[in-house]
Enzyme design. Structure first.
Site, PDB file in Angstrom:
ATOM      1  N   HIS A  55       0.711  -1.291   0.067  1.00 52.85           N
ATOM      2  CA  HIS A  55      -0.074  -0.016  -0.091  1.00 52.85           C
ATOM      3  C   HIS A  55       1.070   1.281   0.173  1.00 52.85           C
ATOM      4  O   HIS A  55       0.503   2.458   0.535  1.00 52.85           O
ATOM      5  CB  HIS A  55      -0.911   0.000   1.530  1.00 52.85           C
ATOM      6  N   ASN A 128     -10.193  -3.384   2.102  1.00 48.86           N
ATOM      7  CA  ASN A 128     -10.069  -3.320   0.658  1.00 48.86           C
ATOM      8  C   ASN A 128     -11.104  -3.004   0.085  1.00 48.86           C
ATOM      9  O   ASN A 128     -12.179  -2.937   0.583  1.00 48.86           O
ATOM     10  CB  ASN A 128      -9.220  -4.444   0.367  1.00 48.86           C
ATOM     11  N   TYR A 338       0.526  -4.724  11.566  1.00 48.37           N
ATOM     12  CA  TYR A 338       0.240  -3.299  10.947  1.00 48.37           C
ATOM     13  C   TYR A 338       1.110  -2.357  12.088  1.00 48.37           C
ATOM     14  O   TYR A 338       1.868  -1.476  11.571  1.00 48.37           O
ATOM     15  CB  TYR A 338      -1.244  -3.070  10.966  1.00 48.37           C
TER      16      TYR A 338
END
Length: 485
Positions: A55, A128, A338
């Site tokens: 990303h 997403n 993350y």
């Protein structure tokens, strides 16, 4: 009175000369005492934080979320507590595999990351533009992403790796079919849906829970690009989606999405025909219809891309009371990965940056670390428990309990039908979309050097739908292997 702003160093001292270094005479050499030169060069060397591994290329905007339907019987989350309540938010849209300078209009899933600045802390929904994903266990994620990146020897994209991995990971078939369909290249960020993809848990004031899935529906309508148009735009304007989002908001054409959830009673998880925690599968909307929650509107562009879009950090572990996680194995890994990526990329104090800082007061016992730019807790208590009046836990904010059982071992999901939903999707397409999907697959697989890889993947398409497999095989000049029949 001179109204000009004075150029200063980062520590606020005025700069006397920003055009010439301090040197020993007109020829030099340059003196190390020129601290402004040293700071300027040193900061320049560090202007690029490491880009996101995935990303990396994205665009973002500010806006608000407004509740339009009472869902308080399902969740005690404060920002969802009453109709009409508005919460400021920030959204970031992105491609997945490409680097920071890559083209927007490539065939790739799109990240759909939302940060809600609630009164009980930030809530991140990191999804997403597809309701499923390629894999369902986080242990496979580094390997999968390696296949999407560059070959370590040639430094070129490697279709052999892509299709070798997919052909050996049949759970990817549903997402591959979506990716190769007309939905594979959104026309703009404004013209695509978003999904939480994973299963989450909502808990109400009484401690009762339900499993939920998020659906975020664009109100601009779905629009996509063909392979040919996407390739053309990639060459002519690689920042097409970034530009479109910025310009739309700048001229007051604020994009809007409606937010829905599917709700599943907790007990249904043990009896539903699909494992509800398998992120490669969807729940039928006939079984669990969409329930409206609210709307999100993006109405303000960032003032500075780096400070806001590049330094924005999102984690599915950024939760608020009333929203919990599920046993989804992919989600469980993301809860760590993350936030850890942000600690590496931006720093341990990334949540203190303005774009990530919660609107409510923050009280932690975290201290020090790189880029600690507030008062670092001053002289207050820095451990817990303490008898000094430091912040204390709030028992009602604990995540709701749920039973677990079984043997601790490396084990997969019980359900391994990776073909039915992919086949259903193919059969839902009209004839034109089926043909385009096949053409996209054939074009993507043509560069694969190994017929074994092609044949292995053809078998998956055939098991999803015989026509699907036959057409891909024909396009590649191959035959469906007899064992698949």
């Amino acid at each position: 009175m001179d109204s000009k702003k004075k150029l200063t160093t980062s520590w606020g001292a005025p700069v006397g000369d920003n055009q010439n270094s301090i040197t020993a005479g007109s020829r030099g050499p340059t003196l190390i005492q020129d601290v402004h030169l040293l700071e300027k060069l040193a900061h320049f060397n560090r202007e690029r934080v490491p880009e996101r591994v995935v990303h990396a290329k994205g665009a973002g905007a500010h806006g608000y979320f407004e509740v339009t339907n009472d869902v308080s019987k399902y969740t005690k989350a404060d920002f969802l507590s009453k109709v009409g309540k508005r919460t400021p938010m920030f959204a970031r849209f992105s491609t997945v595999a490409g680097e920071n300078g890559s083209a927007d209009s490539v065939r790739d899933p799109r990240g759909f990351a939302l940060k809600f600045y609630t009164e009980e802390g930030n809530y991140d929904l990191v999804g997403n533009n597809t309701p499923v994903f390629f894999i369902r266990d986080a242990i496979k994620f580094p390997d999968f992403i390696h296949t999407q990146k560059r070959h370590p020897k040639t430094h070129l994209k490697n279709p052999n790796a892509v299709w070798d991995f997919w052909s050996l990971s049949p759970e990817s078939l549903h997402q591959v079919t979506i990716l190769m369909s007309d939905r594979g290249i959104p026309a703009t960020f404004r013209h695509m849906h978003g999904f939480g993809s994973h299963t989450f848990k909502w808990v109400n004031q009484d401690g009762d829970g339900v499993w939920i899935k998020y659906h975020i529906k664009t109100q601009q309508g779905i629009k996509n690009l063909t392979e040919e148009v996407g390739t053309k735009i990639a060459g002519e304007n690689p920042d097409y989606h970034t530009e479109d989002l910025f310009n739309a908001i700048e001229k007051g054409d604020y994009p809007e999405w409606k937010v829905y959830v599917q709700i599943m009673p907790l007990e249904d998880a043990d009896t539903y025909k699909w494992d509800p925690f398998d992120v490669t599968k969807v729940w039928s909307q006939k079984d669990y219809p969409l329930i409206e929650v609210g709307k999100m509107v993006l109405d303000r562009n960032p003032e500075n891309y780096f400070a806001e879009v590049e330094q924005a950090t999102f984690s599915p572990g950024a939760l608020v009371p009333g929203i919990d996680v599920s046993p989804d194995k992919m989600l469980q890994g993301r809860l760590f990965a993350y936030a850890d990526a942000h600690r590496y990329r931006v720093g341990a104090n990334h949540n203190a940056l303005p774009i990530n800082r919660p609107k409510n007061e923050v009280n932690t016992y975290q201290r020090d670390g790189q880029m600690r730019f507030d008062d670092n807790g001053g002289g207050s208590s820095y451990y817990e428990p303490n008898s000094l009046g430091g912040p204390e836990e709030t028992e009602e904010a604990k995540q709701a309990a749920y039973p677990v059982s079984g043997v601790a071992e490396s084990v997969g999901y019980d359900h391994n039908d990776h073909y039915t939903q992919a086949g259903d999707l193919y059969r839902l397409m009209d004839e034109g979309e089926r043909e385009r999907t096949v053409q996209n697959i054939v074009g993507a697989m043509m560069p694969v050097e190994s017929d074994d890889i092609k044949l292995r993947q053809i078998q998956h398409f055939y098991k999803a739908d015989p026509e699907f497999g036959e057409k891909v095989a024909k396009g590649l000049g191959l035959s469906v292997p007899q064992e698949a029949r």
